[in-house]
Design a protein around this motif. Structure first.
Motif, PDB file in Angstrom:
ATOM      1  N   ALA A 139       0.821  -1.219   0.000  1.00  0.00           N
ATOM      2  CA  ALA A 139       0.000   0.000   0.000  1.00  0.00           C
ATOM      3  C   ALA A 139       0.856   1.271   0.000  1.00  0.00           C
ATOM      4  O   ALA A 139       0.638   2.197   0.770  1.00  0.00           O
ATOM      5  N   ARG A 140       1.839   1.325  -0.901  1.00  0.00           N
ATOM      6  CA  ARG A 140       2.705   2.503  -1.019  1.00  0.00           C
ATOM      7  C   ARG A 140       3.372   2.495  -2.379  1.00  0.00           C
ATOM      8  O   ARG A 140       3.305   1.513  -3.129  1.00  0.00           O
ATOM      9  N   GLY A 141       4.022   3.620  -2.687  1.00  0.00           N
ATOM     10  CA  GLY A 141       4.826   3.681  -3.892  1.00  0.00           C
ATOM     11  C   GLY A 141       6.226   3.159  -3.636  1.00  0.00           C
ATOM     12  O   GLY A 141       6.558   2.680  -2.548  1.00  0.00           O
ATOM     13  N   CYS A 142       7.076   3.271  -4.646  1.00  0.00           N
ATOM     14  CA  CYS A 142       8.440   2.741  -4.554  1.00  0.00           C
ATOM     15  C   CYS A 142       9.304   3.555  -3.599  1.00  0.00           C
ATOM     16  O   CYS A 142       9.316   4.793  -3.650  1.00  0.00           O
ATOM     17  N   PHE A 143      10.035   2.858  -2.743  1.00  0.00           N
ATOM     18  CA  PHE A 143      11.162   3.455  -2.048  1.00  0.00           C
ATOM     19  C   PHE A 143      12.359   3.389  -3.007  1.00  0.00           C
ATOM     20  O   PHE A 143      12.254   2.868  -4.121  1.00  0.00           O
ATOM     21  N   THR A 144      13.506   3.889  -2.557  1.00  0.00           N
ATOM     22  CA  THR A 144      14.671   3.940  -3.439  1.00  0.00           C
ATOM     23  C   THR A 144      15.057   2.566  -3.962  1.00  0.00           C
ATOM     24  O   THR A 144      15.359   2.408  -5.150  1.00  0.00           O
ATOM     25  N   LYS A 145      15.048   1.565  -3.110  1.00  0.00           N
ATOM     26  CA  LYS A 145      15.458   0.225  -3.526  1.00  0.00           C
ATOM     27  C   LYS A 145      14.590  -0.284  -4.666  1.00  0.00           C
ATOM     28  O   LYS A 145      15.090  -0.817  -5.669  1.00  0.00           O
ATOM     29  N   GLU A 146      13.259  -0.125  -4.530  1.00  0.00           N
ATOM     30  CA  GLU A 146      12.355  -0.629  -5.557  1.00  0.00           C
ATOM     31  C   GLU A 146      12.414   0.223  -6.824  1.00  0.00           C
ATOM     32  O   GLU A 146      12.323  -0.291  -7.936  1.00  0.00           O
ATOM     33  N   VAL A 193      16.647  12.545  -7.815  1.00  0.00           N
ATOM     34  CA  VAL A 193      17.241  12.609  -6.485  1.00  0.00           C
ATOM     35  C   VAL A 193      16.147  12.419  -5.447  1.00  0.00           C
ATOM     36  O   VAL A 193      15.005  12.842  -5.635  1.00  0.00           O
ATOM     37  N   CYS A 194      16.507  11.768  -4.367  1.00  0.00           N
ATOM     38  CA  CYS A 194      15.626  11.670  -3.207  1.00  0.00           C
ATOM     39  C   CYS A 194      16.111  12.707  -2.211  1.00  0.00           C
ATOM     40  O   CYS A 194      17.286  12.702  -1.817  1.00  0.00           O
ATOM     41  N   MET A 195      15.203  13.596  -1.805  1.00  0.00           N
ATOM     42  CA  MET A 195      15.576  14.708  -0.945  1.00  0.00           C
ATOM     43  C   MET A 195      14.406  15.022  -0.015  1.00  0.00           C
ATOM     44  O   MET A 195      13.320  14.457  -0.161  1.00  0.00           O
ATOM     45  N   ARG A 208      12.554  14.001  -6.972  1.00  0.00           N
ATOM     46  CA  ARG A 208      12.413  15.049  -7.987  1.00  0.00           C
ATOM     47  C   ARG A 208      13.331  14.735  -9.164  1.00  0.00           C
ATOM     48  O   ARG A 208      14.378  14.086  -8.991  1.00  0.00           O
ATOM     49  N   LEU A 209      12.951  15.229 -10.345  1.00  0.00           N
ATOM     50  CA  LEU A 209      13.731  14.996 -11.558  1.00  0.00           C
ATOM     51  C   LEU A 209      14.564  16.242 -11.854  1.00  0.00           C
ATOM     52  O   LEU A 209      14.025  17.309 -12.153  1.00  0.00           O
ATOM     53  N   ARG A 259      20.869   7.959 -11.709  1.00  0.00           N
ATOM     54  CA  ARG A 259      21.155   8.491 -13.041  1.00  0.00           C
ATOM     55  C   ARG A 259      20.200   7.858 -14.053  1.00  0.00           C
ATOM     56  O   ARG A 259      19.895   6.670 -13.980  1.00  0.00           O
ATOM     57  N   LEU A 260      19.748   8.632 -15.016  1.00  0.00           N
ATOM     58  CA  LEU A 260      18.858   8.105 -16.051  1.00  0.00           C
ATOM     59  C   LEU A 260      19.593   8.037 -17.390  1.00  0.00           C
ATOM     60  O   LEU A 260      19.178   8.592 -18.400  1.00  0.00           O
ATOM     61  N   GLU A 261      20.715   7.310 -17.351  1.00  0.00           N
ATOM     62  CA  GLU A 261      21.465   7.086 -18.585  1.00  0.00           C
ATOM     63  C   GLU A 261      20.857   5.889 -19.306  1.00  0.00           C
ATOM     64  O   GLU A 261      20.854   4.776 -18.777  1.00  0.00           O
TER      65      GLU A 261
END
Length: 533
Positions: A139-146, A193-195, A208-209, A259-261
């Motif tokens: 019942a949540r969105g993705c954390f950094t790992k996911e 980035v996660c901030m 944020r992108l 990174r979105l390479e």
């Protein structure tokens, strides 16, 4: 040789000064030779010093700390000066990136979808979530790992993602990482980035992108997924570097950058049915009404089953009743799932049923068995009375989606047929049930309307002006067609002919092969009187 000073421990330049003083006491060819030696020595010393200094600076300053580097090692610039001068960064940005407003808790997914659309992919934030492998029951969105797993599965080269930095040297480390991110932007590679969302005490973590930088104003350009008009917003670089480090311990913070390479990107396709993302969003809403204890939730496509029996029993009912009936009904009639995810609430007994229909839904049901709530898009059942009403109610959302103009008489006739159901030769079949006795009594009293009258009833007439036989007459007409092997044929022909034959009466005549419906009515009544339950 008197007066020659002794060499102190001052390094290369002290050595050169001593040799120069010696040369002052020499004359002739010895003096010339010594001067040449001094010139060569000075050139060697200066060259070596410059090379050593330059090599020591580049090795650390231009390579930001990574997860594989010890967090205690500061950049060389931090050692060189207490307050290093900020380097100049060029103005640049990645243009024409569409903005996507996030769904609840899907900020990272929305950021990824924005750049995927910039790369020509017709995908959305749900697609990104679906690549993560995250269980929708969370019942949540993705954390950094996911999110990192999703991006990797899609084909992005994200880099190391997590970086540990010492709190005492946060400014130096954050500057080094910003420099690396700016270099990526110059190469056309954005970053997620996660901030912290802001600098308030109640702030939360947020993706944020990052898309560019304006040197004139020293501002970072980014897409804000949480806002409707969040494209190319601006934030002072100093604020980004303040909000970016996430406090982990008293001595350590984490920096997160994906990174979105693009590597070899997997081509996404729009979903045609409910996906994990749909269920995750549904679970976020359901969680708000779910009692804190005693309930088990099972996702059983295209429903969500919630019950207060044991977890094993709830799972058993989800598979044995819900999945079984859905599979068999789709096999016989339906090609499309309901338009919305529908909750199936299974309360273990009468007391639980009464208690929670009031507490959760604010209802006072007029039936002891169960009902469908259009307001809550939920099937609400007293499962202690059996699963018949549940199967009946499951029919209706499928009819609504697949045969939206279906008249009430056939909708309820088909649903009530499977109140008492079983499997025969791999197909669902209805059996005789408790409605039979009342119908037989009405037949004997000659109170059953003609089939033309039944088929002609409006929705209001069927439910509000029922002479007491509408449900049972419709059910046992469907039962008769089933037993003659004509029910599925009738459904599909009626569905195909609904514009020409909105009541279904003409189609019924055609399927029965009977022009004399009065005679059929008498034959059908005689058939029903012989049935037993």
């Amino acid at each position: 040789m008197g007066g020659i000073p002794r060499m102190q421990s001052g390094g290369f330049f002290d050595v050169w000064r001593v040799v120069a003083r010696i040369a002052e006491h020499l004359t002739g060819s010895s003096a010339d030779l010594m001067k040449r030696y001094l010139a060569l020595t000075l050139l060697t010393v200066l060259t070596a010093a410059a090379l050593i200094a330059a090599a020591g600076g580049r090795a650390v300053e231009n390579e930001p700390p990574t997860a594989n580097q010890p967090a205690a090692k500061a950049p060389a610039s931090a050692k060189a000066a207490a307050t290093p001068k900020a380097p100049a960064y060029k103005t640049l940005w990645i243009k024409d990136v569409p903005h996507v407003r996030q769904k609840p808790d899907f900020c990272g997914e929305a950021c990824a979808a924005m750049y995927l659309q910039r790369l020509g992919q017709a995908v959305d934030q749900d697609y990104v979530f679906d690549q993560s492998g995250l269980d929708p029951l969370a019942a949540r969105g993705c954390f950094t790992k996911e999110l990192a797993a999703a991006l990797s599965n899609i084909g992005f080269k994200t880099g190391s993602v997590w970086y540990q930095i010492p709190v005492a040297k946060k400014a130096e480390y954050t500057e080094a990482h910003w420099k690396a991110m700016h270099a990526d932007l110059a190469a056309g590679v954005p970053s997620i980035v996660c901030m912290y969302y802001d600098d308030s005490e109640e702030t939360t973590e947020h993706f944020r992108l990052i898309l560019g930088y304006d040197a004139k104003t020293d501002e970072v350009l980014y897409h804000e997924p949480a806002a409707a008009r969040g494209a190319y917003r601006r934030m002072k670089r100093s604020m980004l570097q303040k909000l970016w480090p996430l406090r982990h311990t008293a001595k350590q913070s984490n920096l997160i950058r994906l990174r979105l390479e693009p590597g070899t990107l997997k081509r996404g396709t729009p979903a045609t049915t409910f996906t994990a993302a749909d269920y995750a969003q549904h679970m976020m809403k359901l969680k708000k009404k779910l009692p804190p204890k005693g309930f088990t939730v099972v996702i059983q496509h295209p429903f969500v089953v919630i019950g207060d029996e044991s977890a094993a029993m709830v799972k058993r009912r989800a598979v044995g009743t819900v999945k079984w009936s859905v599979d068999k009904l789709k096999q016989a009639y339906f090609t499309k799932d309901p338009r919305q995810i529908i909750d199936v609430w299974l309360f273990k007994d009468k007391a639980s049923y009464r208690k929670y229909t009031e507490e959760i839904f604010g209802d006072d049901p007029d039936t002891p068995y169960g009902y469908f709530s259009h307001t809550d898009q939920a099937l609400i059942m007293n499962i202690a009375t059996g699963g018949g009403t549940l199967v009946h109610e499951i029919v209706h959302p499928f009819v609504d989606t697949n045969f939206s103009e279906c008249p009430a008489w056939f909708n309820e006739g088909l649903g009530s047929l499977y109140e008492q159901s079983a499997e025969s030769n791999g197909r669902i079949v209805g059996r005789t049930n408790w409605r039979l006795a009342g119908l037989q009594k009405a037949i004997k009293a000659k109170e059953v309307p003609s089939f033309k009258a039944l088929c002609s009833t409006t929705t209001h007439e069927f439910y509000s002006k029922d002479p007491g036989t509408n449900y049972s007459q419709a059910r046992y007409l469907c039962y008769y067609l089933q037993q003659c092997g004509r029910l599925r044929k009738f459904y599909h022909q009626f569905h195909a002919n609904q514009r020409k034959d909105p009541s279904g009466y003409d189609t019924l005549q055609a399927v029965l092969g009977s022009k004399d419906m009065d005679k059929f009515h008498k034959d059908w009544e005689a058939y029903v009187l012989k049935l037993r339950f």
